[in-house]
Every structure is written in C-alpha cells, then in structure tokens.
Design a protein around this motif. Structure first.
Motif: not given
Length: 454
Positions: A246-247, A435-441
């Motif tokens: 994430v960037t 965290d958000h993008c990891l949980l979505s993936a």
C-alpha cells in the motif's frame, strides 16, 4: 388473537446449515497462530479478561467477507445473525463484544497489526498447499482506495528533493556502464561525486491535515482527491492474491513494483512470468526481471518525444550492427557518454560538431537555445533487454498474458470493491490502510480457496 410463544429445545449448532460458508471456513482456516502472535500483548492475571484475540480477528474478518463497512455495523449484524454468532463462538444469548472495544484494542495495541499480515500470509500458504498457486504467471496492478480525508483539508507543502526509488540499483548499473564505455571509447569518465537532483518538475504537493499519510491522486480518468493505492499481484491460475503493498495515492505504480515482486518471488512461490499494464513498462524492470529469470509480458508504454526540435527521434535510423544512429543528412551519431538521471541510465549518442555546423538541416535539428552545437540522442542503457521483450509483443503467449492480467486484476478489484470493502478506508494513516487492504485481499482469497475446494 394473542401471539402464541412455542417453547423449542434448540441449540445454535442446529440453526447453522450443514453446507454454510462459515462452516467450511471454520474447517479450513486454522487461526491458532493468532494466540502465539499476540501472547506478548496481554499481561497474565490482572484486570478484566481481555477479548479473545482469535475472536477479534474473526470479528473483523467477517466484516470483510460480507462487505460490512464499519465495526459498528459488524456488531449489529453479529447480534442478529446466528451463523456469525456460531463462527465467533458466541451462544444465542451471549453478549457481542462492542465495536468500541474492538476499535480501542486496535488503537492501543499497534503491534496487533502483525496479525493481519500473518493472516494474509497463512491463507496464501494454505492456497499453495492446496495447489491453487503455481507461479506460472503472476499479474500486477493497483487500484485507488479513498482515504478518510476531504479535499477541504488540503494545503500545499514544499517538497524536499530526495533520491528516486531505484537509486542504489541504478548506481550499480551505472558503474557497469562506465566500464563498458571505457572499452568502447578508450577514456574513462570520473566517478560522480555530487548527488543527482531528482526530476524536480513538481516542487509542491497537496497534503491533507486530517490524514497527512494519504496522497493527492490526480490521474486521467480517475477521481481526484486524497487516496491510497493498493498494489496487488495475483496468480492467474485461480486468482489467489500473492502480495499486497500500500502506498499514498500520489506514488507512481512503478515505484514499489520491483521490491513488491522480489518479496513474493523470494518468500511465496518462485514466479516464472509476470504481466502488467503500461505503467510498469520502465527499462530497469525489464533488466532486473530478466536477471531473476522471470519472463516479462508488459503492455508497452507509448513513447513520448519531448524534443523541442522539428526533427524528432524517428527521423534518425539505428544501425544495430555498428551501434550508430544515422541522421537525415546521412551523418553518424556515436556513443560518446553515459548519462545518469534520477530515474535511469542512458547511452548518449552524439553527432560531430563539425557535421552539425555545416548541415543544411541545422535549423530543424537543433533548437535555438542549444549551446552544445551538436545533436544528442539518449537511449536507455537497458535497451537490449527491452528490445528482446518487446519484439515478442504480438506473439500469442504475450497477448494471452496481457488478456489474463486484464481479466484477473480488473475483475478482482471489482469484486473487492463490490463486496469486500475496498472502496474506502475509515481509519487514518498508511498502516491502517495497509491492514484494510490486507483484510480485503484475505477475504477474497478465502472465498476463492473454499470455492475451488468445493
């Protein structure tokens, strides 16, 4: 007529159907590692017993599995949904942990973050064990995720000039190029002592007061404002996401690309080939991936010629055998130097000053303010590799890889935005966005894993 209340002897176990998705999930996903990862965060034997960390992970995970955007709404859903209660290990009349308890826990124990990265990695590991990942072809793309910050909170900040993303890598190629230049021309350039300035076309940037870690995104065809970017690489066999970086929204796609891919290639499955769209077509990527033995199927970047002169680059023909360019007047431009910018290393082809002085096309070839008095062309130092890759761009397997990227990457982002909370981040800061993008993936990977097993 009064409502009749019947007395039933029923347990929560009876109320969750046999083939329910959460039953399959409970059977496949082993969360025992959460206890080890978080053991150090809790002190033994004082105060109220903390909420079980496994329950906390499940609580957040169901939010991403069912596309429930906030912790407050997750709490409300668990209260009334029997299957969710069952999955969290709550009985019919047990109190559901309050959303504020969960939020406070995430705020106060920042080291809890490691659990989300580890959860993502564990799910990928299970997908590999179940032979859903081969590493034959991995596709990369990025998508924008709205930050919790409005345009009204933005102000202009002076940017400090800093080295580019691939600084050290380019240094070593520059050194290699200088040795080659010495072989070709017989003279050696002195080592560079002063730092190269970054291409300083933009010296200011828009920063948000509410979330200074987000970035102001301004891309053609995309909404403008404060965003994060989720960069994902997935395996095109079954669409399992192998890596997430994430960037801020103002970072170019090429910046995290090589580190992101190498981490997957090293720690997940070794990758045989990768595919990406034109944003990832930069010369260094061609060279680094070739050195790692990875085939690169990339949509070629349209070439931009910023030369002020009337004669553009395509007026010069290249003679590969002698490595020289020929100008419209039939004179040769030879390699005379190696040019290094913040983002690349280039061969410099120079015309002879005498040839340019007496040339009938001088006005069309040199711009008025040209003090050098001779025409120069730049060619990326990595040209042989780039040419090798791009000459294949019309071959069936190349076109097939590009098509797979489009179908899988864009389809996956659409699914995550539609059903797994990838449209916006509610919490602030880069770590929360990650965290958000990891949980979505992770949610999407679990769905794909369970579907493939079924």
């Amino acid at each position: 007529m009064g409502m009749q209340l019947k007395l039933h002897m029923v347990t929560i176990e009876d109320l969750v159907p046999e083939g329910h998705f959460l039953r399959k999930l409970e059977a496949t996903l082993d969360l025992s590692f959460v206890q080890e990862e978080t053991a150090s965060l809790y002190s033994r034997g004082n105060g109220r017993p903390p909420i079980n960390p496994v329950m906390l992970v499940k609580y957040l995970l169901v939010g991403y599995l069912y596309g429930i955007p906030s912790e407050r709404q997750i709490e409300q859903r668990i209260q009334t949904d029997v299957a969710l209660r069952w999955y969290l290990g709550l009985d019919l009349f047990d109190r559901v942990p309050g959303h504020s308890t969960i939020s406070q826990l995430r705020k106060r124990k920042p080291s809890f973050r490691k659990v989300f990265r580890r959860l993502f990695e564990e799910v990928v590991r299970e997908c590999i064990e179940k032979v859903l990942v081969s590493g034959r072809l991995a596709a990369t793309d990025s998508t924008h995720v709205k930050a919790n910050a409005s345009r009204a909170s933005e102000y202009l900040v002076e940017m400090r000039s800093e080295p580019g993303a691939y600084w050290e890598r380019l240094d070593s190629y520059e050194e290699e190029g200088l040795q080659e230049l010495e072989k070709r021309t017989g003279h050696r350039r002195k080592k560079r002592t002063k730092q190269i300035k970054r291409d300083s076309r933009r010296s200011h940037k828009q920063v948000s007061r509410t979330d200074p870690e987000a970035g102001h995104m301004k891309r053609p065809g995309k909404p403008e404002g404060q965003y994060y970017l989720s960069h994902q690489t997935l395996d095109t066999d079954h669409g399992v996401i192998l890596g997430v970086t994430v960037t801020p929204g103002d970072v170019h796609d090429s910046v995290p690309y090589l580190d992101h891919l190498e981490q997957i290639h090293r720690d997940v499955p070794p990758i045989q080939a990768v595919t990406a769209d034109a944003a990832y077509d930069f010369p260094l990527a061609h060279r680094v991936l070739e050195e790692q033995g990875i085939s690169f199927y990339v949509r070629p970047q349209p070439s931009a010629d910023r030369t002020k002169a009337e004669f553009k680059r395509d007026a010069f023909s290249y003679d590969a055998e002698n490595d020289v360019y020929q100008c419209p007047n039939g004179k040769e431009l030879r390699v005379r130097g190696l040019y290094r910018s913040a983002s690349g290393v280039y061969w410099e082809y120079w015309a002879d000053r005498e040839d340019c002085r007496s040339c009938p096309f001088r006005e069309k070839c040199l711009s008025e303010n040209d003090q050098r008095g001779a025409r120069r062309l730049l060619d990326t130092y990595f040209r042989p590799t780039v040419r090798r890759h791009l000459t294949r761009q019309n071959e069936p397997d190349y076109l097939d890889a590009l098509r797979k990227r489009q179908v899988w990457c864009e389809g996956t982002f659409a699914a995550q935005k539609w059903g797994h909370n990838l449209t916006r981040v509610l919490r602030r800061g880069l770590e929360a966005a990650e965290d958000h993008c990891l949980l979505s993936a992770t949610a999407l990977n679990l769905k794909r894993m369970i579907r493939c097993m079924g």
